[in-house]
Write a protein that holds these residues in place. Structure first.
Motif, PDB file in Angstrom:
ATOM      1  N   THR A   2      20.090 -38.678  35.159  1.00 45.97           N
ATOM      2  CA  THR A   2      20.058 -37.886  33.933  1.00 45.97           C
ATOM      3  C   THR A   2      19.592 -36.162  34.570  1.00 45.97           C
ATOM      4  O   THR A   2      18.566 -36.377  36.096  1.00 45.97           O
ATOM      5  N   GLU A  86      19.282 -35.725  29.206  1.00 41.51           N
ATOM      6  CA  GLU A  86      19.950 -37.358  28.960  1.00 41.51           C
ATOM      7  C   GLU A  86      21.838 -36.666  29.215  1.00 41.51           C
ATOM      8  O   GLU A  86      21.925 -37.437  29.540  1.00 41.51           O
ATOM      9  N   ASP A  87      22.088 -35.782  29.208  1.00 41.86           N
ATOM     10  CA  ASP A  87      23.055 -35.481  30.230  1.00 41.86           C
ATOM     11  C   ASP A  87      23.086 -35.779  31.663  1.00 41.86           C
ATOM     12  O   ASP A  87      22.150 -35.622  32.376  1.00 41.86           O
ATOM     13  N   GLY A  88      24.192 -36.093  31.927  1.00 34.80           N
ATOM     14  CA  GLY A  88      24.885 -36.866  33.467  1.00 34.80           C
ATOM     15  C   GLY A  88      25.183 -36.068  34.418  1.00 34.80           C
ATOM     16  O   GLY A  88      25.102 -34.576  34.035  1.00 34.80           O
ATOM     17  N   TYR A  90      27.233 -35.634  36.671  1.00 31.31           N
ATOM     18  CA  TYR A  90      29.442 -35.004  36.723  1.00 31.31           C
ATOM     19  C   TYR A  90      29.277 -34.297  35.642  1.00 31.31           C
ATOM     20  O   TYR A  90      29.988 -33.145  35.710  1.00 31.31           O
ATOM     21  N   GLU A  91      29.014 -34.654  34.124  1.00 34.23           N
ATOM     22  CA  GLU A  91      28.792 -33.957  32.681  1.00 34.23           C
ATOM     23  C   GLU A  91      28.701 -32.530  33.269  1.00 34.23           C
ATOM     24  O   GLU A  91      29.409 -31.672  32.229  1.00 34.23           O
TER      25      GLU A  91
END
Length: 143
Positions: A2, A86-88, A90-91
């Motif tokens: 994350t 909590e974003d990934g 690649y996002e």
């Protein structure tokens, strides 16, 4: 992984009322190219903008403005793009690419500043991942 695990937790902040000369001095002291503009509340610092060294050059110096008369609010980028902890990875890369930004303030569940993610952070992370893959290929070739 994350963004909360990858971001830099050492952020440097400024209030929108601050004079840009003082903000530039902060950048020099801490050797950074940006300051996160925050609104301070009971829960913490909520990001409301970002001030970069490029903002100072393009919006103040190049326009022959008097830096002593300008505040951070006058020249900061207030169309702030943020990431959640909590974003990934690649996002977040896609978020940066879509909005054309090199830095993403990272916020916690309450929307308070938790860190900052830069293109440099991502390049370092991705470089380490690629090196790991190269090592695996090399190991297989010599086994």
């Amino acid at each position: 992984m994350t963004i909360g695990e990858l971001c830099n937790r050492d952020t440097f902040i400024v209030q929108k009322e601050e004079n840009i000369v003082e903000a530039a001095k902060l950048m020099r002291v801490f050797n950074v190219g940006d300051l996160i503009v925050v609104s301070t509340g009971k829960k913490g610092n909520t990001p409301i903008g970002i001030l970069t060294d490029r903002d100072i050059v393009m919006k103040a110096v190049a326009e022959n403005s008097d830096p002593q008369s300008l505040t951070v609010a006058d020249i900061m980028s207030d169309q702030l793009v943020t990431a959640k902890e909590e974003d990934g990875v690649y996002e977040s890369i896609e978020n940066m690419r879509r909005h054309g930004v090199r830095r993403l303030p990272v916020v916690d569940k309450e929307g308070c500043l938790a860190g900052i993610l830069s293109v440099d952070d991502l390049l370092e992370f991705l470089g380490e991942e690629v090196n790991g893959l190269i090592g695996l290929v090399y190991k297989e070739q010599h086994a």
